[in-house]
Design a protein around this motif. Structure first.
Motif, PDB file in Angstrom:
ATOM      1  N   MET A  63       0.840  -1.197   0.000  1.00  0.00           N
ATOM      2  CA  MET A  63       0.000   0.000   0.000  1.00  0.00           C
ATOM      3  C   MET A  63       0.877   1.249   0.000  1.00  0.00           C
ATOM      4  SD  MET A  63      -2.906  -1.021   2.803  1.00  0.00           S
ATOM      5  CE  MET A  63      -1.742  -1.895   3.864  1.00  0.00           C
ATOM      6  N   LEU A  64       0.581   2.156  -0.873  1.00  0.00           N
ATOM      7  CA  LEU A  64       1.292   3.423  -0.917  1.00  0.00           C
ATOM      8  C   LEU A  64       0.554   4.426  -0.035  1.00  0.00           C
ATOM      9  CD1 LEU A  64       3.493   5.252  -2.079  1.00  0.00           C
ATOM     10  CD2 LEU A  64       1.945   5.785  -3.970  1.00  0.00           C
ATOM     11  N   ILE A  65       1.254   4.930   0.994  1.00  0.00           N
ATOM     12  CA  ILE A  65       0.653   5.874   1.942  1.00  0.00           C
ATOM     13  C   ILE A  65       1.069   7.305   1.637  1.00  0.00           C
ATOM     14  CG2 ILE A  65       0.469   6.536   4.379  1.00  0.00           C
ATOM     15  CD1 ILE A  65      -0.930   3.945   3.740  1.00  0.00           C
ATOM     16  N   LYS A  66       2.309   7.487   1.227  1.00  0.00           N
ATOM     17  CA  LYS A  66       2.788   8.849   0.985  1.00  0.00           C
ATOM     18  C   LYS A  66       3.718   8.885  -0.223  1.00  0.00           C
ATOM     19  CE  LYS A  66       5.387  12.715   2.982  1.00  0.00           C
ATOM     20  NZ  LYS A  66       6.237  12.836   1.790  1.00  0.00           N
ATOM     21  N   SER A  67       3.493   9.853  -1.098  1.00  0.00           N
ATOM     22  CA  SER A  67       4.383  10.091  -2.230  1.00  0.00           C
ATOM     23  C   SER A  67       5.408  11.159  -1.856  1.00  0.00           C
ATOM     24  CB  SER A  67       3.579  10.540  -3.454  1.00  0.00           C
ATOM     25  OG  SER A  67       2.658   9.546  -3.842  1.00  0.00           O
ATOM     26  N   ALA A  68       6.394  11.343  -2.698  1.00  0.00           N
ATOM     27  CA  ALA A  68       7.425  12.346  -2.442  1.00  0.00           C
ATOM     28  C   ALA A  68       6.851  13.748  -2.530  1.00  0.00           C
ATOM     29  CB  ALA A  68       8.574  12.184  -3.429  1.00  0.00           C
ATOM     30  N   ASP A  69       7.376  14.648  -1.725  1.00  0.00           N
ATOM     31  CA  ASP A  69       6.958  16.048  -1.776  1.00  0.00           C
ATOM     32  C   ASP A  69       7.392  16.669  -3.103  1.00  0.00           C
ATOM     33  OD1 ASP A  69       6.065  15.665   0.779  1.00  0.00           O
ATOM     34  OD2 ASP A  69       7.682  16.772   1.752  1.00  0.00           O
ATOM     35  N   ASP A  70       6.627  17.651  -3.537  1.00  0.00           N
ATOM     36  CA  ASP A  70       6.964  18.391  -4.758  1.00  0.00           C
ATOM     37  C   ASP A  70       8.075  19.398  -4.437  1.00  0.00           C
ATOM     38  OD1 ASP A  70       7.112  19.744  -7.121  1.00  0.00           O
ATOM     39  OD2 ASP A  70       5.103  20.622  -7.014  1.00  0.00           O
ATOM     40  N   LYS A  71       9.224  19.252  -5.082  1.00  0.00           N
ATOM     41  CA  LYS A  71      10.366  20.126  -4.814  1.00  0.00           C
ATOM     42  C   LYS A  71      10.605  21.124  -5.952  1.00  0.00           C
ATOM     43  CE  LYS A  71      12.644  16.605  -1.988  1.00  0.00           C
ATOM     44  NZ  LYS A  71      11.611  15.579  -2.150  1.00  0.00           N
ATOM     45  N   SER A  72       9.597  21.335  -6.780  1.00  0.00           N
ATOM     46  CA  SER A  72       9.787  22.221  -7.925  1.00  0.00           C
ATOM     47  C   SER A  72      10.041  23.667  -7.499  1.00  0.00           C
ATOM     48  CB  SER A  72       8.567  22.158  -8.848  1.00  0.00           C
ATOM     49  OG  SER A  72       7.381  22.510  -8.155  1.00  0.00           O
ATOM     50  N   ARG A  73       9.446  24.096  -6.383  1.00  0.00           N
ATOM     51  CA  ARG A  73       9.677  25.471  -5.917  1.00  0.00           C
ATOM     52  C   ARG A  73      11.127  25.671  -5.504  1.00  0.00           C
ATOM     53  NH1 ARG A  73       5.902  27.059  -1.244  1.00  0.00           N
ATOM     54  NH2 ARG A  73       6.829  29.105  -1.638  1.00  0.00           N
ATOM     55  N   ARG A  74      11.691  24.643  -4.863  1.00  0.00           N
ATOM     56  CA  ARG A  74      13.102  24.723  -4.458  1.00  0.00           C
ATOM     57  C   ARG A  74      13.995  24.785  -5.684  1.00  0.00           C
ATOM     58  NH1 ARG A  74      16.244  26.053  -0.066  1.00  0.00           N
ATOM     59  NH2 ARG A  74      18.182  24.873  -0.036  1.00  0.00           N
ATOM     60  N   LEU A  75      13.698  23.976  -6.653  1.00  0.00           N
ATOM     61  CA  LEU A  75      14.482  23.939  -7.883  1.00  0.00           C
ATOM     62  C   LEU A  75      14.413  25.282  -8.604  1.00  0.00           C
ATOM     63  CD1 LEU A  75      16.184  21.929  -9.542  1.00  0.00           C
ATOM     64  CD2 LEU A  75      14.114  21.354 -10.796  1.00  0.00           C
ATOM     65  N   ARG A 101       7.449  16.395   8.702  1.00  0.00           N
ATOM     66  CA  ARG A 101       7.679  17.838   8.801  1.00  0.00           C
ATOM     67  C   ARG A 101       8.501  18.275   7.594  1.00  0.00           C
ATOM     68  NH1 ARG A 101       4.301  16.718  11.686  1.00  0.00           N
ATOM     69  NH2 ARG A 101       4.085  17.073  13.946  1.00  0.00           N
ATOM     70  N   PRO A 102       7.830  18.711   6.516  1.00  0.00           N
ATOM     71  CA  PRO A 102       8.568  19.045   5.295  1.00  0.00           C
ATOM     72  C   PRO A 102       9.527  20.203   5.520  1.00  0.00           C
ATOM     73  CG  PRO A 102       6.291  19.801   5.156  1.00  0.00           C
ATOM     74  CD  PRO A 102       6.385  18.954   6.382  1.00  0.00           C
ATOM     75  N   GLN A 103      10.617  20.167   4.786  1.00  0.00           N
ATOM     76  CA  GLN A 103      11.612  21.227   4.862  1.00  0.00           C
ATOM     77  C   GLN A 103      11.079  22.476   4.168  1.00  0.00           C
ATOM     78  OE1 GLN A 103      15.322  20.160   3.042  1.00  0.00           O
ATOM     79  NE2 GLN A 103      16.479  21.771   4.077  1.00  0.00           N
ATOM     80  N   ASP A 104      11.462  23.632   4.694  1.00  0.00           N
ATOM     81  CA  ASP A 104      11.101  24.892   4.053  1.00  0.00           C
ATOM     82  C   ASP A 104      11.846  24.980   2.722  1.00  0.00           C
ATOM     83  OD1 ASP A 104      10.549  27.432   3.241  1.00  0.00           O
ATOM     84  OD2 ASP A 104      11.330  28.443   5.021  1.00  0.00           O
ATOM     85  N   LEU A 105      11.103  24.922   1.626  1.00  0.00           N
ATOM     86  CA  LEU A 105      11.729  24.880   0.305  1.00  0.00           C
ATOM     87  C   LEU A 105      12.415  26.191  -0.061  1.00  0.00           C
ATOM     88  CD1 LEU A 105       8.999  22.943  -1.722  1.00  0.00           C
ATOM     89  CD2 LEU A 105      11.072  22.049  -0.658  1.00  0.00           C
ATOM     90  N   LEU A 106      12.109  27.260   0.644  1.00  0.00           N
ATOM     91  CA  LEU A 106      12.709  28.555   0.337  1.00  0.00           C
ATOM     92  C   LEU A 106      13.807  28.921   1.333  1.00  0.00           C
ATOM     93  CD1 LEU A 106       9.494  30.596  -0.579  1.00  0.00           C
ATOM     94  CD2 LEU A 106      10.969  29.218  -2.061  1.00  0.00           C
TER      95      LEU A 106
END
Length: 317
Positions: free
Chosen positions: A1-13, A228-233
């Motif tokens: 079962m997939l519970i969580k996908s990877a966070d979107d890091k496009s803003r960081r990029l 707790r996702p990292q602050d992308l900025l």
């Protein structure tokens, strides 16, 4: 079962790419930005490659729960786990993804080196990094009351997952066991070997600890809520924009005061002995009073020995 996908890091990029265009960067900032952007790009690519293989095996299964890109904060420590597999029999696999563009070397002491052509660079051990994350995860599991029936904590297995085309140079297996270092397309075979490798006692233990799909799904959901996702900025202090000196504002100068031209001092009449001590103005030749004449006589230096009416006395300063 997939519970969580990877966070979107496009803003960081996008942030790092935009920063590269700045003309205000110094040498240190340019180098940090180059390395950070390279690592982020490689990391995203590696995580996607690994997720492709892991999802294919576990996304729709019932015996394993899969979570991608977890970041936990426990007692001031941070654990960033690329992929986590939770099995119904009571163990968890922490997967650290690496996507080096060079060849990887591991020596008998467990030291990691990446080789790019003739250049070689030592890097921190991703295996030891994963073990540190397991220790932090263990603290979190205790607080969430997640555990097996027989042990306080699940059994942890640490894996370093490499790109399928990676070239890995390993030491002799007798000197150091590097079975934790696996190519992404071989993970399923490694996992099956792990299960098949249980001893008789291990099998009984696994059967006793087995949990329902709903239970491990609930565990996965609990861990997902702790992410707790990292602050992308977020940027290090030395990368913060430097305040630019304010440009001097050229205030318009007030117009130069225009002074009215002082009235020309009347040119005293040519000294004339006939006018001295007489009550006649040396300028207008009009008669003056005795007090006017006396004032001029008492200030002979000022009036040049002549006398003037009151109006023309004021012309002398």
């Amino acid at each position: 079962m997939l519970i969580k996908s990877a966070d979107d890091k496009s803003r960081r990029l996008a942030l790092l790419q935009d920063l590269q265009k700045s003309p205000l960067l110094d040498t240190r900032q340019k180098e940090w930005l180059r390395v950070e952007l390279r690592n982020l790009t490689a990391g995203i690519k590696g995580e996607r490659e690994a997720a492709f293989h892991l999802d294919g095996h576990y996304k729709d299964g019932q015996n394993n729960v899969l979570l991608h890109d977890l970041r936990f904060q426990v007692d001031g420590e941070v654990a960033q786990i690329d992929h986590l597999v939770i099995n119904r029999t009571g163990y968890m696999v922490l997967i650290e993804t690496k996507n080096y563009s060079g060849d990887l070397e591991v020596n008998a002491h467990g030291e990691f080196t990446v080789r790019y052509g003739k250049e070689r660079y030592g890097i921190p051990s991703p295996y030891e990094q994963s073990r540190r994350h397991a220790r932090i995860l263990g603290k979190l599991l205790e607080r969430l009351e997640i555990g097996t029936r027989t042990d306080k904590l699940p059994e942890f297995h640490n894996v370093v997952l490499m790109h399928p085309q990676a070239i890995i140079q390993r030491p002799d297996a007798k000197a150091l066991d590097t079975s934790f270092l696996i190519k992404a397309d071989q993970f399923r075979a490694w996992h099956e070997k792990l299960v098949d490798g249980f001893s008789t006692g291990g099998v009984f233990k696994a059967i006793f600890n087995i949990r329902s799909p709903d239970t491990i799904k609930a565990w996965g959901e609990k861990l997902k809520r702790q992410h707790r996702p990292q602050d992308l900025l977020d940027l290090p202090d030395f990368m913060q924009p430097k305040p630019q000196p304010a440009k001097a504002v050229m205030e318009p100068r007030p117009p130069a005061p225009v002074f009215a031209a002082a009235p020309a001092t009347p040119a005293p009449a040519q000294a004339d002995a006939s006018l001295a001590k007489k009550l006649i103005c040396a300028h207008c030749r009009e008669k003056i009073s005795y007090p006017e004449g006396k004032f001029c006589w008492n200030n002979a230096k000022r009036f040049g020995g002549l006398q003037y009416c009151r109006e023309h006395q004021n012309s002398f300063t």
